[in-house]
Every structure is written in C-alpha cells, then in structure tokens.
Scaffold this active site. Structure first.
Site, PDB file in Angstrom:
ATOM      1  N   SER A   1       0.642  -1.321   0.058  1.00 29.15           N
ATOM      2  CA  SER A   1       0.020   0.008  -0.033  1.00 29.15           C
ATOM      3  C   SER A   1       0.811   1.129  -0.150  1.00 29.15           C
ATOM      4  O   SER A   1       0.378   2.333  -0.320  1.00 29.15           O
ATOM      5  CB  SER A   1      -0.902   0.131   1.080  1.00 29.15           C
ATOM      6  OG  SER A   1      -0.316  -0.076   2.348  1.00 29.15           O
ATOM      7  N   TYR A   2       2.181   1.248   0.118  1.00 32.03           N
ATOM      8  CA  TYR A   2       2.875   2.189   0.221  1.00 32.03           C
ATOM      9  C   TYR A   2       3.226   2.678  -1.303  1.00 32.03           C
ATOM     10  O   TYR A   2       4.148   1.914  -1.613  1.00 32.03           O
ATOM     11  CB  TYR A   2       4.337   2.142   1.007  1.00 32.03           C
ATOM     12  CG  TYR A   2       4.072   1.856   2.244  1.00 32.03           C
ATOM     13  CD1 TYR A   2       2.787   2.006   3.149  1.00 32.03           C
ATOM     14  CD2 TYR A   2       5.209   1.091   3.132  1.00 32.03           C
ATOM     15  CE1 TYR A   2       2.917   1.521   4.613  1.00 32.03           C
ATOM     16  CE2 TYR A   2       5.097   0.669   4.543  1.00 32.03           C
ATOM     17  CZ  TYR A   2       3.887   0.851   5.120  1.00 32.03           C
ATOM     18  OH  TYR A   2       3.904   0.553   6.534  1.00 32.03           O
ATOM     19  N   GLY A   3       2.908   3.809  -1.527  1.00 29.25           N
ATOM     20  CA  GLY A   3       3.029   4.371  -3.085  1.00 29.25           C
ATOM     21  C   GLY A   3       1.590   4.772  -3.546  1.00 29.25           C
ATOM     22  O   GLY A   3       1.614   5.985  -3.900  1.00 29.25           O
TER      23      GLY A   3
END
Lengths: 145, 188
Positions: free
Chosen positions: A61-63
């Site tokens: 989920s990072y991005g």
C-alpha cells in the site's frame, strides 16, 4: 557507534534480525520525498545492510506499489542479506474505506493473488478489498515469480 | 496466510495493529512471528494487552514509528517545514494546537536526551528496545547520516531511573494517532 555491526534479536520462534530495522515507507511516499531523494534512499538501504540491519519494512500500500519497487531495486543484488517484511490488506485510498463495508481478509480475491506481487512482477493492483483489519507478512527469501 | 507459507511464498507470518484476541486466534492457526504496531515513548498502546500477549506466546513486536513520525527526533519544529503532500499534515498530532503542545513535549524529551548524552532519536529507540528483548524498532529515514544516528541507539544504556524519568516527564502525544477513518483500522 558509527561503525561496527548490530547485535541481533529474535522474532517469534527463530527469525533472527538486526536489533534495529529500517522502515522504508518514507523513502518515496507519505513523508514528502521527491524523485531527487531516490539515490540517497537506496544508498541508505545499502548502508543499513553494511551496518548489520537486516529487517527492511515495506508494504504494497505504500505508494501504492512504488515503495516495494524501490526496495526491490535496492536489494536485488543482496537479497540473501535481507529479511523483507511487506504487508497486504491495507487499502490506502481514503475513498475505498468509505465506499466498502469492512470485509475479512480471506474474502474475495485477495488471498488468491500473491500478496507481494509488486516486488517481483506485475504492476497491477494486488489489493482489491477494503478491510478494517490489517495484516502483514514478513517475507524472507521470497521465491521469484 | 498459512497456505502461503506451505506453498513456499513466505517464510513467516505477521499481523499489524491487531488486538490480543486476534493474535491468539491467528497464532492457533499458524505460529505468528511478529506483530507490527506503533510504539514509542509517547505512543504506547501495545502496553494495553498486546505486549503481554506477545510475551506469553513468544511473538516479536516490530515497533513502527518509534520516533513518533519523526517528531520525537526533534527535527520538526514547524508544520510549514513539511512538504505540501506530506501525510503528517493530516495527522492529528501535527494539526493546530496539538502541534504546539506536542512540540513542548518534544522539548522535554530533547532535554532528557541531552543529559543522557544521546540524541532524542537515540533516546526514543533505546527506550523502545529496553521494553523487551522481543522488540525490534524500524525507524525510517532516507539519509545515511540519520541511519548512523539511529543505530547509535544500540549503545545507549537506560537505567530504571531513566525509564522512570521519561514516564514522569513525557505524557502521551496530544491527539489521536490517525484521523477518524484511520483510527477505525486499528485493533482489528
């Protein structure tokens, strides 16, 4: 203490890691990074491995997705030195939380898709459910797809 | 997730921000290696049952945001220093009067660190690590110099007196850890 390597600590029943890990989320997401930071960010990962850090933390989920891709670029030649932790089941987009009723992680296609596909493969979304639960999977020596 | 381990896709399983009964249920299905939750000198929710559960079951804690989203490092003195798209601008700790009050807490923390001969980041990490041998903090940085500073925490020894002083002087950060929607993702 700018030289020397870290001692290790044990997680669970036998996962040894350097006693301080490295959170990679802010290297290209959420904490104001720009494209100009990428080189130093990757150098920081390399320096961490040189110093005895082994636990690197990222998430699909990072991005979304791009943080795993940055970590991939950094560790591609040093994979055996890394205990790689990633996560799935976190849906970062605000509107998704609002649009969908909470569901169990095991519902739907989420579990059938590889949770860390972004690390070694496609750029398609690997996360398609919303949930109020979160889960993470520390991955070590993930097999290439 | 157990099936992913059996298929050789992953080696270990973790949970994030899970509550004690969820950890127990998951651990009964497949051994859980680590739980990742926020833990720092001014954000101590794992002390409300999670840490005890982890010790009992032999599970590690991966402590995220051990520097209080960077705030406890002393590097942030104004919200204006943050990039326009920095997520922390939407975090309750950094909003309005909360920011001013939290900055005062950081000043207290910085003073304790100065007397210990450590940087505030090192003090925060040393504090997290002394809470248990099964805890591994994951401070983030994109700079080698900060990484070296963070790893210096491994050489900072805290006495029981230091721990008491921090507990006395540093209350919890002012404001929720996340906005309303984010808070609903915790303790699942």
């Amino acid at each position: 203490m700018t030289n020397g390597t870290l001692q290790t600590r044990r997680l669970g029943q036998g996962l040894e890691v350097g006693s301080i890990g490295l959170g990679c989320m802010g290297m290209n997401w959420a904490y104001g990074a720009t494209a100009a930071d990428r080189g130093e960010a990757i150098a920081t990962i390399h320096h961490a491995l040189d110093r005895g850090v082994t636990l690197l933390d990222t998430a699909d989920s990072y991005g979304p997705h791009t943080n795993e891709e940055l970590v991939r670029e950094a560790i591609k030649d040093r994979r055996d030195q890394v205990v790689l932790a990633t996560k799935f089941g976190i849906v970062a987009q605000l509107e998704r939380y609002q649009a969908s009723a909470p569901r169990r992680l095991t519902d739907g296609p989420n579990m059938q898709k590889h949770p860390a596909k972004g690390l070694y493969g496609g750029s398609a979304s690997t996360i398609s459910i919303s949930t109020i639960s979160t889960a993470s999977i520390p991955i070590r020596r993930l097999k290439r797809q | 997730m157990k099936e992913l381990v059996e298929a050789g896709k992953v080696r270990h399983i973790g949970l994030s921000e899970a509550r004690p009964d969820t950890i127990r249920r998951a651990h009964a299905v497949h051994p859980i290696t680590a739980v990742q939750s926020e833990y720092s000198p001014w954000s101590r929710d794992p002390e409300d049952g999670v840490l005890q559960t982890l010790r009992e079951l032999g599970i590690g804690l991966v402590a995220y945001s051990p520097l209080g989203r960077g705030f406890l490092s002393g590097a942030i003195k104004s919200v204006d220093e943050l990039a326009p798209d920095d997520y922390r601008r939407t975090s309750p700790w950094f909003m309005g009067d909360n920011f001013r009050r939290n900055l005062e807490l950081v000043a207290v923390f910085e003073e304790i660190a100065r007397r210990k001969g450590a940087t505030p980041a090192q003090l925060a990490l040393a504090w997290v690590m002394v809470q248990g041998e099964n805890i591994v903090p994951i401070p983030g940085t994109r700079r080698r110099a900060r990484l070296d500073e963070n790893l210096g925490a491994a050489g900072v020894d805290l006495t029981p007196g230091d721990i008491e002083e921090i507990a006395r002087a540093l209350p919890r950060a002012v404001g929720d850890r996340y906005g309303e929607i984010g808070m609903r993702t915790l303790n699942g």
